[in-house]
Every structure is written in C-alpha cells, then in structure tokens.
Design a protein around this motif. Structure first.
Motif: not given
Length: 369
Positions: A287-295, A325-342
C-alpha cells in the motif's frame, strides 16, 4: 482480545485477526461459492441507541437515514468541511439501535467524534466490540451462523455495492461491473456465537476463511474501504463512493457543499483505477507503492491482492489527467511491475457528465494491450 481461531490447523493470526488458514486462494473460492464464512476480526461494532439516532446521524453524515427501516442496509461517510472522507461505516438499524460496522482502526476516532456531536439529543453512541464480532460471506453462507438480534431483528448487513442506492450516482460505467455478481453480507454475532463458530470449524463442521481472502474479493469488485483506499485527501467521487454512501439530494451536512460542487460543476482531481499486474515476478506491491506513467509519478496503490482467478490485482488512485490508455508501472522493492489499468472513475467524472459505458476487458485482453 485473544482470538478463538488461533488454535485452528494452519491458522495465521496477527494483531488484525485471522489472516488465513493456510490456503488463501482456496478460501477465496469457497467464500465466493458460499461454502465458507469469513472471520472479520479487523471490524469493530459501534451501537447508537436513542430516540433521535436516525435524524441525528442523518444531519451529520452523507447518507439519508431519517426514514431508514429496520433491517435495511446502507452505508455512510463522515466528511470534513472540505468534503474529504474522515470516517466510514456500514449501517443497519433494528428499530431501537443503529449499528455501525467500521474498520477497527477507525472505531475510536469515529466514536469520539460522534460523542462530541451529541449536544442535548437523545443518543448514546458506544463501542460494542467487547460484546460483538463480525463475520462475512454470501447471504446463504451466513445461514450457518446465528446473528445477534437484541431487538428481535437479526443484525445482518447486506452490502449494497455496486448497485446505485437512492440518491446516489455511479461514475464507473464498465459493463459488466466486476462487483455485479458479488454476493456479500456481514453478520454481527455475539462473542459466544463467535466461539461456537470456532469450535464448529475445529470439528470440521464449518469452513472458514480469513481476512486475506475476503479482501481479495473486495479488491476484485472495485469496492472502496476506509482502512485501505482513503487518505487525508480522498473525496468520495474519486473512489466511485457516491454510488452507495452519498445521498446527493438530502439535507445539509458537513462537506455537502464540496460534494455538490465537484459533482455538478467540476471534476475530482484524482480517480480510482483497477490494475491487472504482471504476475511473472510473483510480487505484490505494498500500500502506498508509487504508480508511474512513463517517468512521471501519477499516483499510488491503495490495495493489492492475489485473486484466485485474476491473479495479482490492485486498486490505485491516480491523477485525473493520467491517460486512460497508458500502461502503468508500479514500484516495488524488487523493481517495477507493469500494470494494465481498467478505468473505474473516468476523467470525465463530475459535472454531471454522461460517461460512456465501457466493455470490461478480460485479464488476457488487458495483458495483450
């Protein structure tokens, strides 16, 4: 309070309560099918007796309660003067007392505020959690438990989500809504009944599920919750909570001006999205992990879960301007995770806009975008 479920085989119990019994995914499946009951130890129960209780709560909160009939389920929000969510509660009345099911972390703050607001009215709110516990599941599953009925009306709250309650408004126009088939209710039970449930489970007579399973089904239904999805800036519009917790045409209450202004004239500055997470790394964001669209950092995760059918999923609140329509990235301690948004709350929400209905993507289709 010691948990009567701690000695069950496979039980994992922490300060919040029974997390799971060794197989959260199987517990989810059983909960959804109506063959298990969830132990909701992270809930608390507040009781509000008194002749003025319904009109008093109506004047303080976002929900129209003056005419609430015994046994009818609804929910309310307490907002600050700027319309931000401060407290939330599930509501059922038995004709003598209004019962509030709240997140345990919110119970003390909500009760303190209610007691300060009594003035000379005939109400006496109290914490009833020493007397009562909460269990959840489908309405059929809850037939296996005996809800409390201090005034002769069983205290079973049926979740109105995602139907639009009287006076409410839906922003999410996805068809079908992922919560449409969710059958969820919560029963207030006495502590003796809670112990009986634990004993029946120990004998193999009743299947149980923990908090992990219950929350995964909530996340999959896009259902907001105070303890997870609310921060100090949260407006009910941002979480699609006008749907069940806000009556837009009732009388005045604290925060109403902002609710009306955003709904009729503006747009909420943020919006809730559902995320289908790349599961290849087997990592769930905190909870609180940063969500990015690009940089660009555009928001943060509010809830995350491993769903028994959909895999890793999450809810996040992002800036309204984040491209749908942006594919998002979620930051984790193990690196970013790709995320498709609904899209849950669309950028056009507010200003009484007619939001176009969208067909919900399957997990496979979302992954191929």
């Amino acid at each position: 309070m010691d948990s009567p479920f701690a000695t069950l085989p496979g039980a994992v119990v922490d300060e919040a309560g029974l997390q799971h019994l060794g197989s959260p995914l199987a517990e989810q499946r059983s909960l959804a099918a109506g063959s298990a009951v969830a132990v909701l130890s992270d809930r608390a129960v507040l009781a509000v007796p008194g002749e003025d209780r319904l009109s008093w709560l109506d004047s303080l909160t976002s929900q129209a309660l003056t005419g609430l009939k015994p046994g009818v389920s609804t929910e309310l929000l307490v907002l600050d003067p700027h319309g931000h969510v401060e407290h939330a509660a599930s509501v059922i009345d038995d004709g003598e007392t209004t019962w509030l099911i709240v997140d345990r972390a919110d119970a003390e703050g909500l009760l303190s505020w209610l007691r300060r607001m009594r003035f000379r009215l005939r109400v006496d709110p109290r914490d009833a959690s020493d007397e009562y516990a909460v269990v959840g599941g489908t309405r059929a599953a809850l037939a296996a438990v005996a809800p409390a009925d201090p005034a002769g009306a069983p205290l079973v709250w049926t979740d109105p989500w995602p139907d639009v309650s009287p006076g409410g408004h839906a922003y999410a126009m996805t068809s079908p809504h992922p919560g449409a088939e969710r059958d969820w209710a919560e029963a207030i039970v006495g502590r003796d009944e809670e112990r009986r449930i634990a004993e029946a489970a120990a004998r193999g007579e009743l299947a149980l599920a923990g908090l992990v399973a219950a929350d995964a089904l909530r996340v999959a239904a896009w259902r907001p919750r105070w303890s997870a999805d609310v921060d100090e800036r949260a407006l009910p519009h941002e979480l699609d909570w006008l749907r069940t917790a806000v009556h837009l045409s009732k009388g005045c209450y604290r925060g109403q001006e902002t609710v009306a202004k955003v709904h009729n004239l503006g747009h909420p500055p943020r919006r809730l999205v559902a995320l289908q997470l790349d599961g290849s790394a087997s990592v769930l964001p905190a909870r609180g992990a940063i969500v990015r669209a690009g940089d660009d950092a555009v928001g943060a995760v509010t809830s995350a879960a491993l769903h028994y059918e959909e895999g890793p999923i999450a809810l996040a609140v992002v800036r309204r301007s984040t491209p749908t329509g942006a594919t998002l990235l979620v930051e984790t301690d193990d690196g970013p995770i790709a995320a498709a948004q609904e899209v849950v709350v669309p950028p056009e929400a507010g200003a009484t806009a007619n939001v176009p209905r969208l067909t919900r993507l399957s997990r496979r289709a979302a992954a191929q975008r």
